[in-house]
Write a protein that holds these residues in place. Structure first.
Motif, PDB file in Angstrom:
ATOM      1  N   ARG A 178       0.848  -1.193   0.000  1.00 32.34           N
ATOM      2  CA  ARG A 178       0.000   0.000   0.000  1.00 32.34           C
ATOM      3  C   ARG A 178       0.879   1.237   0.000  1.00 32.34           C
ATOM      4  O   ARG A 178       1.565   1.509   0.968  1.00 32.34           O
ATOM      5  N   GLY A 179       0.830   2.015  -1.053  1.00 27.71           N
ATOM      6  CA  GLY A 179       1.670   3.188  -1.170  1.00 27.71           C
ATOM      7  C   GLY A 179       0.931   4.499  -0.989  1.00 27.71           C
ATOM      8  O   GLY A 179       1.356   5.521  -1.513  1.00 27.71           O
ATOM      9  N   PHE A 180      -0.172   4.464  -0.271  1.00 30.90           N
ATOM     10  CA  PHE A 180      -0.948   5.693  -0.073  1.00 30.90           C
ATOM     11  C   PHE A 180      -1.613   5.684   1.293  1.00 30.90           C
ATOM     12  O   PHE A 180      -1.738   4.656   1.940  1.00 30.90           O
ATOM     13  N   VAL A 181      -2.065   6.874   1.715  1.00 28.21           N
ATOM     14  CA  VAL A 181      -2.790   7.064   2.965  1.00 28.21           C
ATOM     15  C   VAL A 181      -4.227   7.398   2.589  1.00 28.21           C
ATOM     16  O   VAL A 181      -4.468   8.166   1.656  1.00 28.21           O
ATOM     17  N   SER A 182      -5.193   6.812   3.313  1.00 26.72           N
ATOM     18  CA  SER A 182      -6.590   7.069   2.974  1.00 26.72           C
ATOM     19  C   SER A 182      -7.449   7.060   4.225  1.00 26.72           C
ATOM     20  O   SER A 182      -7.021   6.639   5.291  1.00 26.72           O
ATOM     21  N   GLN A 183      -8.682   7.532   4.043  1.00 30.91           N
ATOM     22  CA  GLN A 183      -9.690   7.512   5.096  1.00 30.91           C
ATOM     23  C   GLN A 183     -10.927   6.835   4.537  1.00 30.91           C
ATOM     24  O   GLN A 183     -11.371   7.165   3.438  1.00 30.91           O
ATOM     25  N   SER A 184     -11.482   5.884   5.296  1.00 31.56           N
ATOM     26  CA  SER A 184     -12.667   5.153   4.850  1.00 31.56           C
ATOM     27  C   SER A 184     -13.905   5.665   5.562  1.00 31.56           C
ATOM     28  O   SER A 184     -13.844   6.081   6.721  1.00 31.56           O
ATOM     29  N   GLN A 185     -15.021   5.606   4.858  1.00 30.61           N
ATOM     30  CA  GLN A 185     -16.286   6.064   5.410  1.00 30.61           C
ATOM     31  C   GLN A 185     -17.398   5.196   4.835  1.00 30.61           C
ATOM     32  O   GLN A 185     -17.412   4.888   3.645  1.00 30.61           O
ATOM     33  N   LEU A 186     -18.334   4.799   5.687  1.00 36.19           N
ATOM     34  CA  LEU A 186     -19.492   4.035   5.247  1.00 36.19           C
ATOM     35  C   LEU A 186     -20.640   5.003   4.980  1.00 36.19           C
ATOM     36  O   LEU A 186     -21.028   5.759   5.867  1.00 36.19           O
ATOM     37  N   VAL A 187     -21.144   5.022   3.750  1.00 35.82           N
ATOM     38  CA  VAL A 187     -22.251   5.899   3.371  1.00 35.82           C
ATOM     39  C   VAL A 187     -23.325   5.062   2.676  1.00 35.82           C
ATOM     40  O   VAL A 187     -23.088   3.918   2.319  1.00 35.82           O
ATOM     41  N   ALA A 188     -24.498   5.635   2.497  1.00 37.69           N
ATOM     42  CA  ALA A 188     -25.591   4.943   1.820  1.00 37.69           C
ATOM     43  C   ALA A 188     -26.061   5.777   0.633  1.00 37.69           C
ATOM     44  O   ALA A 188     -25.884   6.987   0.591  1.00 37.69           O
ATOM     45  N   ARG A 189     -26.647   5.102  -0.337  1.00 34.40           N
ATOM     46  CA  ARG A 189     -27.168   5.799  -1.514  1.00 34.40           C
ATOM     47  C   ARG A 189     -28.369   6.671  -1.135  1.00 34.40           C
ATOM     48  O   ARG A 189     -28.569   7.746  -1.660  1.00 34.40           O
ATOM     49  N   ARG A 190     -29.197   6.165  -0.196  1.00 30.73           N
ATOM     50  CA  ARG A 190     -30.322   6.949   0.301  1.00 30.73           C
ATOM     51  C   ARG A 190     -30.619   6.531   1.735  1.00 30.73           C
ATOM     52  O   ARG A 190     -30.161   5.489   2.196  1.00 30.73           O
ATOM     53  N   TYR A 191     -31.392   7.362   2.423  1.00 31.32           N
ATOM     54  CA  TYR A 191     -31.739   7.108   3.821  1.00 31.32           C
ATOM     55  C   TYR A 191     -33.258   7.142   3.956  1.00 31.32           C
ATOM     56  O   TYR A 191     -33.883   8.160   3.675  1.00 31.32           O
ATOM     57  N   ASP A 192     -33.825   6.011   4.350  1.00 28.18           N
ATOM     58  CA  ASP A 192     -35.274   5.919   4.548  1.00 28.18           C
ATOM     59  C   ASP A 192     -35.590   6.116   6.022  1.00 28.18           C
ATOM     60  O   ASP A 192     -34.881   5.620   6.895  1.00 28.18           O
ATOM     61  N   VAL A 193     -36.664   6.835   6.283  1.00 28.50           N
ATOM     62  CA  VAL A 193     -37.160   6.998   7.643  1.00 28.50           C
ATOM     63  C   VAL A 193     -38.374   6.089   7.766  1.00 28.50           C
ATOM     64  O   VAL A 193     -39.324   6.200   6.993  1.00 28.50           O
ATOM     65  N   LEU A 194     -38.313   5.161   8.726  1.00 25.60           N
ATOM     66  CA  LEU A 194     -39.391   4.208   8.954  1.00 25.60           C
ATOM     67  C   LEU A 194     -40.095   4.546  10.261  1.00 25.60           C
ATOM     68  O   LEU A 194     -39.484   5.072  11.185  1.00 25.60           O
ATOM     69  N   SER A 195     -41.371   4.218  10.317  1.00 26.02           N
ATOM     70  CA  SER A 195     -42.142   4.383  11.550  1.00 26.02           C
ATOM     71  C   SER A 195     -42.961   3.128  11.767  1.00 26.02           C
ATOM     72  O   SER A 195     -43.363   2.463  10.809  1.00 26.02           O
ATOM     73  N   GLN A 196     -43.216   2.822  13.008  1.00 28.22           N
ATOM     74  CA  GLN A 196     -44.097   1.700  13.314  1.00 28.22           C
ATOM     75  C   GLN A 196     -45.481   2.010  12.739  1.00 28.22           C
ATOM     76  O   GLN A 196     -45.904   3.171  12.695  1.00 28.22           O
ATOM     77  N   PRO A 197     -46.192   1.001  12.279  1.00 25.78           N
ATOM     78  CA  PRO A 197     -47.473   1.224  11.590  1.00 25.78           C
ATOM     79  C   PRO A 197     -48.479   2.074  12.359  1.00 25.78           C
ATOM     80  O   PRO A 197     -49.225   2.842  11.748  1.00 25.78           O
ATOM     81  N   ARG A 198     -48.492   1.988  13.684  1.00 28.07           N
ATOM     82  CA  ARG A 198     -49.505   2.711  14.463  1.00 28.07           C
ATOM     83  C   ARG A 198     -49.406   4.232  14.292  1.00 28.07           C
ATOM     84  O   ARG A 198     -50.370   4.944  14.513  1.00 28.07           O
TER      85      ARG A 198
END
Length: 173
Positions: free
Chosen positions: A133-153
């Motif tokens: 490995r000849g480089f320095v890097s930073q990793s990050q976990l991201v998502a394509r989209r973010y859904d907000v869920l709610s309980q059915p009630r």
């Protein structure tokens, strides 16, 4: 991924550890960034919505690695020297406080020892992995989209509140 957890009362231990589970609930909003999803949940909280029924789910996760620069002997030795000297200075200061009559000797010995040991370890580590490995890097976990869920009630109420937020946001922009 976010999971629901159960809170126990003070002094009471849970019978078993909480294991990761798939999120439950109905989608009440979908957003391009985590910041937008957070803003939506903040809006729900401000409207006295039961946010304990809400989950933010990152959909299609990706690991993004951003390259910060090229790794070189100069960079390795510079970083090792800096961190070693700082650690040695800290140890030297602690030792000089324990033995105030020693003067600057513990500080100088700490800096020199920290510098030497860290330079040796940094050099050995880089030499051992140089071809991998000849480089320095930073990793990050991201998502394509973010859904907000709610309980059915409460899902319908949540959708209505988030539709109101979207309408006000569209009006402002």
């Amino acid at each position: 991924m976010t999971t629901f957890t159960q809170q126990s009362t003070l002094g009471q231990q849970q019978a078993r550890p909480q294991l990761p589970t798939l999120p439950t609930g109905w989608p009440i909003g979908s957003y391009e960034s985590y910041e937008q999803a957070q803003r939506a949940v903040d809006h729900l909280a401000g409207a006295d919505f039961p946010v304990t029924d809400v989950t933010i789910v990152g959909v299609e996760p990706m690991l993004v690695e951003r390259i910060a620069g090229k790794m070189s002997w100069g960079r390795v030795l510079g970083n090792a020297a800096t961190s070693g000297a700082m650690f040695g200075l800290f140890l030297g200061l602690v030792l000089s406080m324990v033995n105030p009559g020693a003067g600057l000797v513990p500080i100088v010995i700490g800096v020199v020892a920290g510098l030497g040991i860290n330079l040796a370890l940094g050099s050995l580590g880089y030499a051992a992995s140089r071809n991998k490995r000849g480089f320095v890097s930073q990793s990050q976990l991201v998502a394509r989209r973010y859904d907000v869920l709610s309980q059915p009630r409460n899902a319908e109420k949540g959708r209505a509140l988030l539709a109101d937020l979207a309408a006000r946001s569209a009006f402002i922009h």
